[in-house]
Design a protein around this motif. Sequence first.
Motif, mmCIF file in Angstrom:
data_model
loop_
_atom_site.group_PDB
_atom_site.id
_atom_site.type_symbol
_atom_site.label_atom_id
_atom_site.label_comp_id
_atom_site.label_asym_id
_atom_site.label_seq_id
_atom_site.Cartn_x
_atom_site.Cartn_y
_atom_site.Cartn_z
ATOM 1 N N PRO A 197 39.509 -57.629 2.197
ATOM 2 C CA PRO A 197 39.993 -57.280 3.548
ATOM 3 C C PRO A 197 39.015 -56.400 4.308
ATOM 4 O O PRO A 197 39.449 -55.597 5.143
ATOM 5 C CB PRO A 197 41.276 -56.537 3.219
ATOM 6 N N LEU A 198 37.701 -56.511 4.009
ATOM 7 C CA LEU A 198 36.721 -55.619 4.620
ATOM 8 C C LEU A 198 36.719 -55.724 6.138
ATOM 9 O O LEU A 198 36.615 -54.709 6.843
ATOM 10 C CB LEU A 198 35.324 -55.933 4.083
ATOM 11 N N GLU A 199 36.810 -56.950 6.632
ATOM 12 C CA GLU A 199 36.785 -57.107 8.086
ATOM 13 C C GLU A 199 37.983 -56.394 8.723
ATOM 14 O O GLU A 199 37.843 -55.726 9.757
ATOM 15 C CB GLU A 199 36.779 -58.587 8.458
ATOM 16 N N ALA A 200 39.131 -56.515 8.075
ATOM 17 C CA ALA A 200 40.328 -55.843 8.599
ATOM 18 C C ALA A 200 40.147 -54.330 8.548
ATOM 19 O O ALA A 200 40.566 -53.601 9.466
ATOM 20 C CB ALA A 200 41.545 -56.260 7.786
ATOM 21 N N TYR A 255 23.840 -51.864 14.897
ATOM 22 C CA TYR A 255 23.129 -50.873 14.083
ATOM 23 C C TYR A 255 22.793 -49.624 14.891
ATOM 24 O O TYR A 255 22.921 -48.492 14.400
ATOM 25 C CB TYR A 255 21.868 -51.524 13.511
ATOM 26 N N THR A 256 22.337 -49.822 16.129
ATOM 27 C CA THR A 256 21.955 -48.661 16.945
ATOM 28 C C THR A 256 23.156 -47.775 17.228
ATOM 29 O O THR A 256 23.059 -46.542 17.254
ATOM 30 C CB THR A 256 21.342 -49.133 18.266
ATOM 31 N N GLU A 257 24.320 -48.404 17.459
ATOM 32 C CA GLU A 257 25.524 -47.609 17.704
ATOM 33 C C GLU A 257 25.917 -46.826 16.451
ATOM 34 O O GLU A 257 26.362 -45.677 16.526
ATOM 35 C CB GLU A 257 26.671 -48.527 18.139
ATOM 36 N N LEU A 258 25.737 -47.489 15.309
ATOM 37 C CA LEU A 258 26.066 -46.803 14.054
ATOM 38 C C LEU A 258 25.187 -45.574 13.874
ATOM 39 O O LEU A 258 25.650 -44.520 13.430
ATOM 40 C CB LEU A 258 25.885 -47.765 12.874
ATOM 41 N N LEU A 259 23.888 -45.715 14.234
ATOM 42 C CA LEU A 259 22.978 -44.576 14.125
ATOM 43 C C LEU A 259 23.454 -43.416 14.997
ATOM 44 O O LEU A 259 23.397 -42.245 14.595
ATOM 45 C CB LEU A 259 21.560 -44.987 14.512
ATOM 46 N N GLN A 260 23.927 -43.742 16.176
ATOM 47 C CA GLN A 260 24.389 -42.693 17.073
ATOM 48 C C GLN A 260 25.671 -42.037 16.557
ATOM 49 O O GLN A 260 25.861 -40.822 16.671
ATOM 50 C CB GLN A 260 24.617 -43.274 18.481
ATOM 51 N N ILE A 261 26.529 -42.863 15.997
ATOM 52 C CA ILE A 261 27.758 -42.297 15.414
ATOM 53 C C ILE A 261 27.397 -41.336 14.282
ATOM 54 O O ILE A 261 27.945 -40.235 14.177
ATOM 55 C CB ILE A 261 28.672 -43.433 14.895
ATOM 56 N N GLN A 279 27.099 -61.983 8.327
ATOM 57 C CA GLN A 279 27.366 -62.784 9.527
ATOM 58 C C GLN A 279 28.680 -62.427 10.199
ATOM 59 O O GLN A 279 29.073 -63.049 11.197
ATOM 60 C CB GLN A 279 27.342 -64.284 9.202
ATOM 61 N N SER A 280 29.369 -61.422 9.678
ATOM 62 C CA SER A 280 30.663 -61.044 10.257
ATOM 63 C C SER A 280 30.486 -60.554 11.706
ATOM 64 O O SER A 280 29.566 -59.801 12.014
ATOM 65 C CB SER A 280 31.321 -59.948 9.414
ATOM 66 N N LYS A 281 31.411 -60.928 12.572
ATOM 67 C CA LYS A 281 31.341 -60.541 13.982
ATOM 68 C C LYS A 281 31.888 -59.135 14.213
ATOM 69 O O LYS A 281 31.787 -58.615 15.319
ATOM 70 C CB LYS A 281 32.116 -61.551 14.835
ATOM 71 N N TYR A 282 32.455 -58.548 13.172
ATOM 72 C CA TYR A 282 33.056 -57.224 13.342
ATOM 73 C C TYR A 282 32.105 -56.086 12.956
ATOM 74 O O TYR A 282 32.500 -54.916 12.996
ATOM 75 C CB TYR A 282 34.332 -57.114 12.498
ATOM 76 N N ILE A 283 30.884 -56.423 12.585
ATOM 77 C CA ILE A 283 29.925 -55.386 12.206
ATOM 78 C C ILE A 283 29.493 -54.617 13.441
ATOM 79 O O ILE A 283 29.121 -55.199 14.466
ATOM 80 C CB ILE A 283 28.694 -56.008 11.506
ATOM 81 N N VAL A 312 28.597 -50.546 6.963
ATOM 82 C CA VAL A 312 27.421 -50.809 6.122
ATOM 83 C C VAL A 312 27.783 -51.772 5.003
ATOM 84 O O VAL A 312 27.044 -52.724 4.719
ATOM 85 C CB VAL A 312 26.871 -49.483 5.549
ATOM 86 N N VAL A 313 28.915 -51.541 4.347
ATOM 87 C CA VAL A 313 29.312 -52.397 3.228
ATOM 88 C C VAL A 313 29.590 -53.809 3.717
ATOM 89 O O VAL A 313 29.191 -54.790 3.073
ATOM 90 C CB VAL A 313 30.539 -51.803 2.514
ATOM 91 N N LEU A 314 30.271 -53.942 4.853
ATOM 92 C CA LEU A 314 30.541 -55.275 5.394
ATOM 93 C C LEU A 314 29.243 -55.990 5.716
ATOM 94 O O LEU A 314 29.099 -57.200 5.454
ATOM 95 C CB LEU A 314 31.416 -55.169 6.650
ATOM 96 N N ALA A 315 28.273 -55.263 6.252
ATOM 97 C CA ALA A 315 26.976 -55.873 6.574
ATOM 98 C C ALA A 315 26.275 -56.363 5.320
ATOM 99 O O ALA A 315 25.550 -57.375 5.356
ATOM 100 C CB ALA A 315 26.095 -54.862 7.310
ATOM 101 N N CYS A 316 26.459 -55.676 4.213
ATOM 102 C CA CYS A 316 25.832 -56.119 2.957
ATOM 103 C C CYS A 316 26.573 -57.308 2.354
ATOM 104 O O CYS A 316 25.952 -58.236 1.840
ATOM 105 C CB CYS A 316 25.826 -54.964 1.945
#
Length: 1529
Positions: free
Chosen positions: A1296-1299, A1341-1347, A1334-1338, A1326-1330
């Motif tokens: 259920p990672l996407e959820a 990356y730049t926003e994650l860096l700012q967070i 191809q998930s659309k909910y990731i 990060v885990v979903l990206a690994c």
Amino acid sequence: MPEILQILTFILFWFQGDGGQLPAEIKSWSTEHVRKWTRELKNIDEEYANIMYQQKINGESLFLLEKSDLMEAGIPLGPAKLIIHKRDELVKLKAEMVNDLGVQAGGPCKPYPFNRFHEAYRYRVNSCLDIPESGALDLIEPCHEFKAFINTANATKDEKLKKFTDEVKFFAAACMNSRTNGTIHFGVGDQPVFNHGQILGFSVEDKESFGKALHDMIEGHFEHKHVEAAKKCIKPPRFVEVLQPDMTSSENYVIEVDIEPAFSVCEENFYHVFGVDKRKSRRSKGKDPKEDAKESKSFYIRDNSSTRDLLLPNSQFKPLEEYNRYRKNIEKLSQQRKEAEEKRLAVVRNSVQGSKLCEMITGGSHSLDKSSFESYILVTNKSHPVQLDSLSFLQDMNLTAVLDFDPESSEKGLKKFFEERNTNVHSPAQYRITEPVEDIASKLKLTRITSWIFCNGVINKEEPSDISSWSTEKGASVRDVVSFLCRGEVLPPRRFLVIFLLLSDVTDSKDPLLEIFNTFRQELRGLDQILCICENSRSFISWKQLIEARYGDNISHRCISELSFAEINGTVLSLWSNNRRSSRFLTCGGGSKVLLTKKMEGCLDTLDILCVNQCEGGNDDKLSIQENFYKGGKVSWWNFYFSEEPGSTPFIKRDKFDYIIDTIIPDLCSLTRPCVLFNIMHLPGCGGTTLAMHILWAQKEKFRCVVLKDRAADPGDVAKQVVQLLTYGTTEQATRLPVLLMVDDFEERDAVYSLQQSIEKACPRTSAAASSPQVVILNCMRTEFWDQHDTSSNPVFIGNELSEQEQKLFQKKLEEIEKTYKNADTFYGFMILKKNFSPEYIKGVAKNTLKSFNINHKEAQLIAVMVLLNSYCKNAPLSVTLCEAFLGLPTKERSEFCKVQDGFGKFSTLVTRCSVQDKVVFEAVKIIHPSMAEHCLEELTTNHSISKAEITNLLLTTDKFYDCLQGKDKLLQDVRAMLVRRYHTTEAEDTRFSPLVQAIIKDTPGSEETVLYNAAKRFEKDAIVSQLLARYHYLKKRDFREAKDWAKKAKDIDGQSSYIADTSAQVIKHELRNAIESNRDDPIKPDQLRDYLNMASSASEAFKDTQAIAKKEVALKSQNRKDYSPYNCSGRQGEIQVAVMVIEILEKIPVFSSLDKVRRAILSQVLSGQLTIQAIAQNDHVKHKHTSYYHVLLNFEPFLKNIKDNMKKQFDFLDSFFINLQPFFSQKDVREERTRKELLKSFHKYVDLFCKTDPHELMPNKIMPTLFKLRQLLEMHKADTHFGILEYLSRNGSDPLEAIVQQYAYLYTYKHANLRDVVNYIYASVVLACVWPQSKYIRPYTELLQILRHVLSCQVPHTDSLAVHFIASVILWPENNPLFHYDLSAKLGTYLSQLRSTFSNEMQSMEHGKKPAVHFYLGKKSGYARLVSHGHLSKFWSPEHFDNGQIWREDRVRRNLQMVQGVVQKNCILASTCNPNVKVEVIPQYLTHLKGKEQKLVSFYIGFTMKGPVAFDIQEIPWHGSEGASHHY
């Protein structure tokens, strides 16, 4: 002693004579004695001595003389006054000496052998020669004369030499004229000043000057015609060393000159000597040389104990009358000499002691290879340098201990001679029994390395003792040594020989050797195990007489005394086979070899070294060695050697052999880790060990091959010895051949991996050695359940089924065997494999062999016990000594013609001999094959009605099994293991008890209780056995009162064990579970509720106690290198299980009925601490029905309101423990898997109550708020913690990672997220990206860096520090990406420092037995894609690939992972990044990988753990200065 000698020297200085031949009482002196005394006075001419002689002055008249009397006799005034003065001083000083000095002589001793110069003989100061001063005896037996020769303190060198030569001249001429052998001793005192023959000794600075002076005396004082004869008769001076009373050197000597007037030399001549040197006399002017010489000519003879000149005037005879008569008699005297010589030569030596020595030292086998004695104890005393070359036979003997009484042995004695052999030096105090005997023996390495025990000081600078004080000062401790060595658990009774090697004569009744002889005599109950070796009859007679006098024993039949040490040496060495006598060589590669010295081989005592010329020289026992192997004995190097002899079929090559040789080993050798390892897993008895040894035999030219002998040895010691072998005989720069180390039968693979680590730490890391492994470990390990292990991680498994090719090879070998052996049908070890492990064949052999079985017979009882032990405890032999004692056999030797197996009668074909490497090495007996043991046990139970319980009870209750001390500890360990050791599987029911106990329960229900009670009696003080009784009573009997008693007893014995503490908690937990399951009432009644909650509360507290002990325990374990067990989680799991039961209990009462959603929601709120019992009661519309329940609940409200928090706390701890830490060595942990499986069940119960109930059911509005539902869903999926999210890296699929990402995005977007939510959002992205890139909910990356930047700018609570700083170290590692600004990584070092600090505080105490898990590796791509999860790689490669480093050679890995560069610091690598301002400290996977690389430039891969980044596959690269250092990532 020096003070006494000074006083005596002072006395003699005034006495002016050395007292030789003068009686003790002056009044008893004869006229000759008075003349001798007067003549030796300083400044008194000889003519005045003659005047006193002519006046017939004897001792009595000497006392009455006045000065005037002497003057009337013709002596001038000066000499007369001097004589009277010296007489008075003599009387005075003699009286003072008697009253005050108290000089005491030592015991008697024999003189140095006549006319011998290289005997191992020395004198001890103050001992007394047990011979008189005498005249001619039988002309051959020498007469003796003593000279103190210590009154030379003020004399010049020439005066000393003149004194020496004058005395020799008188004595030698007298012996030659008397035709008797004689010895004159200088440095030996006599009465009246000393005891008769008292050894004094004196300092000799220039030995050569005495020999030269003696030569000059002969040339100048004998007639020219007799000079050559005199040179032949007068032997060179002999310098005999004088020892102190404590047997140390005194630096003094006794000088002896032997006179041997052989008939062939002297014939019928007679010998005059001149008072002055005739050569100087001739050169004198104004004097007729002939006249001068005539005046000083003397003719000396031996007259009783005196030397007399027949040319001097004598009142008893007319002038020259006696002289002339003596000359006429010279012909007769010469003839007597000739006859005496011929009589002596007629004695022909006729001795059989060579054969006697062979018989006694081997116990009748006449071969030291097959000696009846397994070991030897040597007892010896002061050695002499001339002996040492003839004692080399000792270096090859299996000496368990040497009791050395020579304090100077290390400097110039036997110990120094043994420098070529490895020994352990001990003091007697180390043998004092302060702990179990086998533990002391193990620490001292007895039976492994020769123990050299100094019995007279030396160790710890202890002063040696003299003979008279040794017994009181050191006797007790050395007697303890003897008692220790003779204990049955140290050396097997009657299988060792004590050799008393007398290198010095024992002449004193107080000599320590006599006391030790008697101690051995008492301990061994006789002389049968004692052999005495004396070099000559003199030494033997003294030794024999002293023993007879003190103990009444005649030891003649146990002594060798007629052989020289050279003959003894040759005789004993001849008893070894050619193979044992030959040199051994190690390979150096390229055909070159290096000699393996005995000392180096002795130093490597934990290793069995396979040399390139192993077995060279052959073996006469080929048939018996092969037969033992075919019958089921362990394979030896000889079996491989014999298979290569002409006419033999090759040793059977198993199918896996070529695969290991051609594929596995080369692959391992291509790695760069210093020590690599691979496993051969095999079912018991399937040939795994034989295959492993076959590999070593085949590789002995390419590797230095060794087998680890002692599994219990300290890993650090083993590593040190392996490296010694690796580097032995090689140069620093040379590329060394690797060591191929076989380890066999380890219980746990953790122990093997620990050994690997220790070897890596010890390995030298030179540039030449860094490119390939230096040690390859071949781990041969038995497994009972192959399905427990991951087959992908073990490339070699040997099962119980032969291939078609293997069956053909066995058939061919059988044809060869049948040509040689008539009894090949009893070679069951071979035939079991030949028959492809056919159960029918093994069953048939068992049935046929046991058909006459009768449990009342001793041999039947013993075989029953052995098959039980070998069925349920691998490697469980019984000592030979135990078997002999149990069967009532006389203790027998090891020789082939006398086997303990014969005592088993018809069952002898089922057993074989083996050697056990335990704390003490001993010989033992075991069943030939595990399958044979199992089928024999089945045969006994099925067809002879002998149950396993009956055999087990026999073993537990028969004291005779434990009366034998040798192997007792091993037997107790095996019996205990058989009863308590469980084999863990994923099914809990299979592991409730040991396989034996489970089998007894199954076969004979109820009899197990008797077995366990008997076990408790046998192991009365064993906490684990008491724990077993507790477990039995709560699991099987459900007798919880009895279980509590046994649990308490276990805790009383070992209150510091968390596993024992856990048992007390488990008893309560199971009592609660049993009560719930037994209760058919629904709902539960109030009184029952009270009892249940009381038990639950008690169990919870008991589990908390277990947790506290476990925390302390793991800290202690970290200090023990041999304890690999991780933190004990059972207390935390138990607390969760009790909480689950509490939920189940409460669901069965009306107040919280599970059928009512509202009441279920109330239960959730109560256990969460959100609602009080009182509030519920107030709102309960049927309160009157539930009043009694509320009373009970109120009493337990403090316990109940914390249920959820406690469960959550324990779930989080255990999840973090299992996810962030992994086994130190990558292997499947079945117990951990089962624990996690049980935890998952409990978590589902937790979820059902706390994550699926709606507290808003209590409200009028039934619509559940979105936020609360959302957080429940996150908790339900374990996504409310960072480690819970990381666990998805090893799961399959994205659900259920996407959820989870969507839910956290919602919280973040609508500002409902706290700091932890934001951090978890980052983790989830990060885990979903690994997992699903191809998930659309990731999140971009730049926003994650700012967070992340925002999170790091906030105040991070301590509870979130680990999560925040770990993800920061992962994401903020600098990269060449336009989207990644360098300022993001500016504080990376700070974040890593905080990460390590937090890890140390939170998790380091739990790290023992584990290591931080790698969650990500740094990849080559950018953004999310540069993180490669460990879970992803582990799907394609086995854990063994990671452990050995093979993973880093895979092309797919190299293409995806980024290589980083850095410079090695002390314990880390300073890694460079693409940001020149950021350098990061990275710890290596193993610290040993940095060895030899300090300040070197290296490349490596990066893995990210909760402890910080870790470097893998560290490779040294050429240093190019700043240019080379610029290309970093």
